[in-house]
Design a protein around this motif. Structure first.
Motif, PDB file in Angstrom:
ATOM      1  N   GLN A  57     -30.996  20.321   7.095  1.00 38.37           N
ATOM      2  CA  GLN A  57     -30.953  20.060   5.666  1.00 38.37           C
ATOM      3  C   GLN A  57     -30.600  21.261   4.802  1.00 38.37           C
ATOM      4  O   GLN A  57     -30.525  21.146   3.588  1.00 38.37           O
ATOM      5  CB  GLN A  57     -32.290  19.469   5.215  1.00 38.37           C
ATOM      6  CG  GLN A  57     -32.559  18.099   5.824  1.00 38.37           C
ATOM      7  CD  GLN A  57     -33.960  17.613   5.528  1.00 38.37           C
ATOM      8  OE1 GLN A  57     -34.682  18.175   4.721  1.00 38.37           O
ATOM      9  NE2 GLN A  57     -34.372  16.565   6.231  1.00 38.37           N
ATOM     10  N   GLY A  58     -30.377  22.406   5.401  1.00 41.74           N
ATOM     11  CA  GLY A  58     -29.923  23.537   4.607  1.00 41.74           C
ATOM     12  C   GLY A  58     -31.059  24.399   4.086  1.00 41.74           C
ATOM     13  O   GLY A  58     -32.204  24.285   4.505  1.00 41.74           O
ATOM     14  N   SER A  73     -35.380  13.390   2.503  1.00 38.25           N
ATOM     15  CA  SER A  73     -34.069  13.714   3.063  1.00 38.25           C
ATOM     16  C   SER A  73     -33.922  13.179   4.485  1.00 38.25           C
ATOM     17  O   SER A  73     -32.864  12.669   4.859  1.00 38.25           O
ATOM     18  CB  SER A  73     -33.864  15.228   3.038  1.00 38.25           C
ATOM     19  OG  SER A  73     -32.569  15.567   3.490  1.00 38.25           O
ATOM     20  N   LEU A  74     -34.990  13.292   5.278  1.00 40.65           N
ATOM     21  CA  LEU A  74     -34.960  12.754   6.638  1.00 40.65           C
ATOM     22  C   LEU A  74     -34.641  11.264   6.624  1.00 40.65           C
ATOM     23  O   LEU A  74     -33.796  10.784   7.402  1.00 40.65           O
ATOM     24  CB  LEU A  74     -36.310  12.963   7.318  1.00 40.65           C
ATOM     25  CG  LEU A  74     -36.631  14.323   7.922  1.00 40.65           C
ATOM     26  CD1 LEU A  74     -38.100  14.384   8.290  1.00 40.65           C
ATOM     27  CD2 LEU A  74     -35.773  14.572   9.145  1.00 40.65           C
ATOM     28  N   MET A  84     -30.505  12.454  14.232  1.00 41.26           N
ATOM     29  CA  MET A  84     -31.162  13.706  14.602  1.00 41.26           C
ATOM     30  C   MET A  84     -30.944  14.716  13.487  1.00 41.26           C
ATOM     31  O   MET A  84     -29.878  15.302  13.349  1.00 41.26           O
ATOM     32  CB  MET A  84     -30.615  14.259  15.918  1.00 41.26           C
ATOM     33  CG  MET A  84     -31.410  15.455  16.430  1.00 41.26           C
ATOM     34  SD  MET A  84     -30.839  16.014  18.049  1.00 41.26           S
ATOM     35  CE  MET A  84     -32.094  17.239  18.416  1.00 41.26           C
ATOM     36  N   ASN A  85     -31.945  14.875  12.650  1.00 40.87           N
ATOM     37  CA  ASN A  85     -31.848  15.839  11.556  1.00 40.87           C
ATOM     38  C   ASN A  85     -33.232  16.377  11.244  1.00 40.87           C
ATOM     39  O   ASN A  85     -34.245  15.841  11.694  1.00 40.87           O
ATOM     40  CB  ASN A  85     -31.195  15.210  10.328  1.00 40.87           C
ATOM     41  CG  ASN A  85     -32.063  14.180   9.632  1.00 40.87           C
ATOM     42  OD1 ASN A  85     -32.777  14.488   8.687  1.00 40.87           O
ATOM     43  ND2 ASN A  85     -32.018  12.932  10.106  1.00 40.87           N
ATOM     44  N   GLY A  86     -33.275  17.470  10.494  1.00 34.24           N
ATOM     45  CA  GLY A  86     -34.562  18.070  10.172  1.00 34.24           C
ATOM     46  C   GLY A  86     -34.392  19.197   9.173  1.00 34.24           C
ATOM     47  O   GLY A  86     -33.278  19.629   8.876  1.00 34.24           O
ATOM     48  N   ALA A  87     -35.515  19.654   8.642  1.00 32.59           N
ATOM     49  CA  ALA A  87     -35.523  20.747   7.669  1.00 32.59           C
ATOM     50  C   ALA A  87     -36.040  22.024   8.332  1.00 32.59           C
ATOM     51  O   ALA A  87     -36.682  21.979   9.382  1.00 32.59           O
ATOM     52  CB  ALA A  87     -36.413  20.380   6.484  1.00 32.59           C
ATOM     53  N   ASP A  88     -35.762  23.158   7.695  1.00 34.59           N
ATOM     54  CA  ASP A  88     -36.290  24.433   8.185  1.00 34.59           C
ATOM     55  C   ASP A  88     -37.800  24.448   7.998  1.00 34.59           C
ATOM     56  O   ASP A  88     -38.298  24.492   6.862  1.00 34.59           O
ATOM     57  CB  ASP A  88     -35.657  25.607   7.432  1.00 34.59           C
ATOM     58  CG  ASP A  88     -34.196  25.804   7.788  1.00 34.59           C
ATOM     59  OD1 ASP A  88     -33.781  25.311   8.852  1.00 34.59           O
ATOM     60  OD2 ASP A  88     -33.477  26.454   7.008  1.00 34.59           O
TER      61      ASP A  88
END
Length: 295
Positions: A57-58, A73-74, A84-88
């Motif tokens: 997600q930047g 956002s997920l 398949m995505n995720g945040a820091d």
């Protein structure tokens, strides 16, 4: 703006740069490693990029509200074709805190893509935020959530295969499973991990409880097995606890965790069976070698 590129005028393709890079990187990996499954991750994207790349997600902030925003956002990018995505985890910009980073690990352990990552360069240098940098107390607090993630890898892997073949998001809003529930439509602080798991994180500084909504079904606390019925419930959640609930009527595959996914695959498998009111439960498991191309 009228510069010519392979796909046309820069004016027309400016927003397609990352999309083009994802396609080229994907095809290059296929050429370099024939028969193997390419894995590409991008930050920027365009509709359709999810066919070629996963996403993170930047540059978020080490802030409680950004941890909350990561859930929204997920769910959104799951619907946009990025299962398949995720945040820091713990935030990219600014210095995180002990409490925020613990809570973010307890949430981020259940991101499809889970990574603790922050800024570190010539102009900006933020404190280290890996678990070991905080000391043994921190490690002891986040280890249970991280080990749970590794234990549930067979379930996550099966969800990703389902996303590939059926387009079903891995992270889902509650209303995906309960479309007739008006209250579920309003929830953006919890999410479903596939059809069987409900994640209800702590998202506020100093909080030791969560007001969580449970749609019409029976739910079991993953850690204690305690049953919870439909409605809004206050979950006591001290810093050493995370909230994960299993939906009745589902069977969840698990595997004894190890320090890598390759090592974990050599361990024993098991099943969690959460019986429903009918005394029945069902589930699925997808299993392959983890690296060969599959249609």
């Amino acid at each position: 703006m009228d510069a010519r590129q392979f796909w046309g005028r820069h004016y027309d393709v400016h927003s397609l740069y990352a999309h083009a890079m994802a396609i080229r990187t994907f095809s290059s990996l296929q050429s370099v490693y024939p028969g193997k499954r390419p894995w590409v991750m991008t930050r920027s994207s365009y509709p359709g990029t999810g066919h070629f790349a996963t996403k993170w997600q930047g540059d978020n902030r080490a802030a409680w509200e950004d941890m909350h925003f990561s859930i929204i956002s997920l769910m959104e990018f799951g619907m946009f074709g990025f299962p398949m995505n995720g945040a820091d985890i713990c935030g990219f910009w600014f210095n995180t805190t002990f409490e925020l980073c613990v809570r973010w690990h307890q949430l981020g352990a259940f991101y499809p893509f889970a990574r603790n990552h922050n800024g570190k360069g010539d102009q900006y240098r933020f404190r280290d935020q890996d678990p070991a940098s905080f000391g043994q107390e921190f490690i002891d607090l986040v280890r249970p959530a991280l080990l749970t993630r590794y234990r549930l890898l067979p379930y996550l892997y099966t969800l990703l295969q389902s996303a590939h073949t059926e387009g079903r998001p891995v992270v889902q809003p509650l209303f995906y499973e309960f479309p007739g529930d008006e209250q579920a439509m309003k929830v953006d602080t919890q999410f479903m991990l596939g059809p069987a798991l409900l994640v209800s994180p702590v998202l506020a500084q100093g909080a030791n409880s969560v007001r969580a909504y449970f749609p019409d079904d029976t739910w079991y606390d993953y850690l204690t097995g305690e049953a919870i019925l439909q409605g809004t419930v206050t979950l006591e959640t001290p810093l050493d606890k995370f909230n994960l609930h299993i939906r009745s009527g589902h069977v969840i595959p698990w595997q004894e965790p190890d320090v890598t996914t390759a090592a974990s695959r050599q361990k024993k498998l098991g099943l969690i069976v959460a019986l429903g009111t009918s005394r029945l439960a069902s589930g699925s498991l997808y299993w392959d070698d983890g690296e060969s191309e599959r249609e």
